[in-house]
Design a protein around this motif. Structure first.
Motif, PDB file in Angstrom:
ATOM      1  N   LYS A  73      -4.960   0.674  -3.063  1.00 17.05           N
ATOM      2  CA  LYS A  73      -4.919   0.287  -3.731  1.00 17.05           C
ATOM      3  C   LYS A  73      -3.349   0.086  -3.899  1.00 17.05           C
ATOM      4  O   LYS A  73      -2.754   1.236  -3.610  1.00 17.05           O
ATOM      5  N   PRO A  74      -2.793  -1.401  -4.158  1.00 20.77           N
ATOM      6  CA  PRO A  74      -1.635  -1.831  -4.133  1.00 20.77           C
ATOM      7  C   PRO A  74      -0.832  -1.038  -5.136  1.00 20.77           C
ATOM      8  O   PRO A  74      -1.119  -0.407  -5.767  1.00 20.77           O
ATOM      9  N   LEU A 128       1.044  -1.066   0.099  1.00 28.31           N
ATOM     10  CA  LEU A 128       0.212   0.120   0.102  1.00 28.31           C
ATOM     11  C   LEU A 128       1.442   1.567  -0.388  1.00 28.31           C
ATOM     12  O   LEU A 128       2.229   1.360   0.578  1.00 28.31           O
ATOM     13  N   ARG A 131      -6.111  -1.136   3.582  1.00 22.79           N
ATOM     14  CA  ARG A 131      -6.357  -1.704   2.088  1.00 22.79           C
ATOM     15  C   ARG A 131      -7.426  -1.488   1.535  1.00 22.79           C
ATOM     16  O   ARG A 131      -8.498  -1.900   0.728  1.00 22.79           O
TER      17      ARG A 131
END
Length: 613
Positions: free
Chosen positions: A199-200, A80, A195
């Motif tokens: 978003k990553p 993240l 989370r």
């Protein structure tokens, strides 16, 4: 790189903190990538990057910084996007555009922000603070429930963010000295929200960058201290101190020790301004007094937190036996059926602060006798609090040693003798004894990198400790800037700490100016108002009066680029700050707001630093 480029980069790397280094590494990598032809296959634009979460921290002793770093590491491990920023390095104009903010802040004294968060707190509560309808946030506060306004600044900032329209994503965390009890679940909850909200970060287009300086966990810590050998334990108060009795509140007797410890073989390194953490053992007299007051047998085995130890061992090595806390008092009130104590604990009762300042644990146990069992007592007591002492030396002069200046707390109150736990532990040690220690860095309290800068140091009593290290460091490095020390104590004969060293430093040109204030002696200087002294012979002279007398020169030094340092008690630090405001207003020609902004700018520039406790 050519020589000039290499020199610029080396100077930046030597001064920058971890956040700045990581930012710079990404910035330089981005520049390099922009200058590198992009293969056609990689030309497809990646998905729009998610705005990273900002983790903002304000820390006085390093605990809040470590808690913020732990959250940052958790977010990074989950892929993240997040950035970690110290509060005084944060550009407040960016707040209006933040989407997700995690604020980790410690409380200093009675509800005040730590020094590195003063500017942020003032901005947030000021007229320039923006509306924050777009912001989601969470606050973790670190405090000490032996103070009445526990986690006070965290509560104020949490409420202010909501007042500005931001949406709180989880409840305020209020961590006591056993920080992880609250911080760990708060961090897990924050990770869960992140989370959902983030978003990553896309990674295919990011360059691989090797950090300029690794960020490694220290080899020694409060949980795993190094056993340092005691080399010297020398009294440095005057001969009038008898050293055998206990003083009443406010009495003049002092027992101050100069302590030298060997760090040989530890790998521990420190800079002047850092602190040495001590993992002390509570004195036997204190342990025995608690056992007597609770009518418990020290040999009883107690299982707690996965360990089984005799009660006396829990009390000696694992539990806080001097500082009171609100949760402990609540438990005591219930067990003793003490309505008086319960009333003191009611929200907003001002008498609680007086109790916390006036009573040690043993005083409360004697005042409100209760039926205790060993298990309940261990569970009610807090883990032993860390004790930090400003290091009074420079490694460039003393080598693999660390020197301390310790005021041994001894006094008589409520009909009994009292002894400071950590200072009493250190005072009783003989040469060759082992002392568990670790280094607590204080990156905001450093001598200037520019050796030509002048410095002004205000350190009454044992607050002079770091300035002994500053002067040693500047002498050993050949700094050309001038050193000006303001020192204060109660009496010249008994309290002039390191007198011969300061006189020697003046003769050698290592110390350029020395102003003294002995509050009980009424020593007259050429600047003292003799008529005022005659009208009020009991008037006490403190370092802030000396600063005021030298106000024109102090202001001129600041205008010429000098750094200003304060070390000592919180109350003294506030008095000195108020005096500085007056000096700047009087000699700078501005009003109160202009003077406050002047000092805020000095703090942001790193030219006004405090180490108060």
């Amino acid at each position: 790189m050519n020589a000039d480029q290499h020199g610029l980069l080396a100077r930046f790397a030597a001064d920058a903190d971890n956040t700045a280094l990581l930012w710079a590494s990404g910035y330089l990598a981005g520049l390099a990538q922009a200058l590198t032809p992009t293969p056609l296959a990689a030309a497809t634009a990646p998905a729009a990057a998610v705005q990273p979460a900002t983790i903002l921290y304000g820390s006085q002793t390093g605990n809040a910084k470590r808690a913020a770093e732990a959250l940052h590491a958790s977010l990074q491990a989950a892929g993240l996007p997040a950035r970690l920023v110290r509060a005084d390095a944060y550009a407040t104009r960016e707040l209006a555009g933040e989407k997700l903010l995690y604020l980790v802040v410690s409380t200093q004294g009675e509800g005040d922000p730590p020094d590195d968060a003063i500017g942020f707190a003032e901005f947030l509560h000021g007229k320039r603070a923006p509306k924050l309808a777009q912001l989601k946030y969470a606050v973790l506060g670190l405090g000490d429930s032996s103070y009445a306004d526990f986690c006070g600044i965290a509560r104020k900032l949490d409420a202010r963010l909501a007042e500005l329209g931001a949406a709180r994503v989880q409840a305020l965390g209020e961590a006591d000295l056993d920080i992880d009890t609250v911080a760990a679940p708060w961090r897990e909850q924050a990770l869960g929200h992140a989370r959902e909200l983030l978003k990553p970060a896309p990674t295919a287009h990011l360059a691989t960058v090797t950090p300029l300086r690794p960020h490694a966990a220290p080899a020694w810590s409060h949980e795993k201290p190094f056993a340092a050998e005691l080399l010297a334990n020398q009294g440095i108060t005057g001969r009038e101190f008898k050293g055998t009795g206990f003083r009443q509140y406010g009495a003049i007797d002092k027992d101050v020790r100069h302590i030298e410890l060997s760090l040989e073989g530890s790998g521990l390194a420190y800079e002047p301004g850092d602190a040495l953490g001590i993992r002390h053992r509570n004195p036997d007299t204190l342990v025995d007094a608690v056992l007597e007051a609770t009518k418990l047998d020290g040999g009883i085995a107690v299982e707690h937190e996965g360990a089984s130890l005799p009660l006396s061992r829990w009390l000696a090595d694992k539990r806080e036996l001097t500082r009171l806390s609100r949760p402990l008092l609540a438990t005591l009130a219930e067990r003793a059926n003490a309505s008086e104590l319960a009333q003191l604990l009611e929200p907003g009762n001002p008498a609680l602060a007086a109790l916390l300042n006036d009573h040690q644990l043993i005083d409360a146990l004697r005042r409100w006798p209760a039926a205790w069992d060993a298990q309940a007592l261990v569970a009610a007591l807090r883990p032993q609090a860390q004790r930090l002492y400003s290091i009074a030396s420079s490694r460039k002069r003393v080598g693999e040693e660390a020197h301390l200046t310790v005021d041994v707390l001894r006094y008589r109150a409520h009909g009994f003798d009292h002894l400071g736990a950590a200072s009493g532990f250190l005072a009783a040690l003989e040469e060759g004894a082992q002392v568990p220690v670790y280094i607590e860095p204080n990156e905001r309290f450093r001598v200037p990198l520019d050796a030509g800068r002048d410095i002004i140091m205000v350190g009454p009593g044992t607050g002079v400790a770091p300035f002994r290290g500053f002067v040693q460091e500047r002498a050993e490095t050949g700094a050309s800037g001038r050193n000006w020390l303001f020192f204060g104590a109660q009496h010249f004969n008994t309290g002039f700490l390191y007198q011969t060293e300061w006189q020697d430093a003046l003769q050698k040109g290592e110390l350029h100016r020395l102003d003294l204030a002995f509050s009980r002696d009424q020593v007259e200087s050429p600047h003292t108002d003799v008529r005022a002294l005659a009208r009020d012979p009991h008037r006490k002279i403190y370092v802030q009066q000396r600063l005021r007398e030298r106000g024109r020169e102090v202001y001129d030094w600041l205008q010429s680029g000098a750094h200003f340092y304060v070390c000592g008690a919180i109350g003294m630090g506030k008095d000195v700050h108020a005096t500085l405001l007056d000096i700047v207003r009087e000699h700078g020609g501005g009003d109160a707001d202009a003077a406050a902004e002047y000092l805020s700018n000095l703090q942001r520039e790193g030219r006004y630093a405090r180490d108060v406790y």
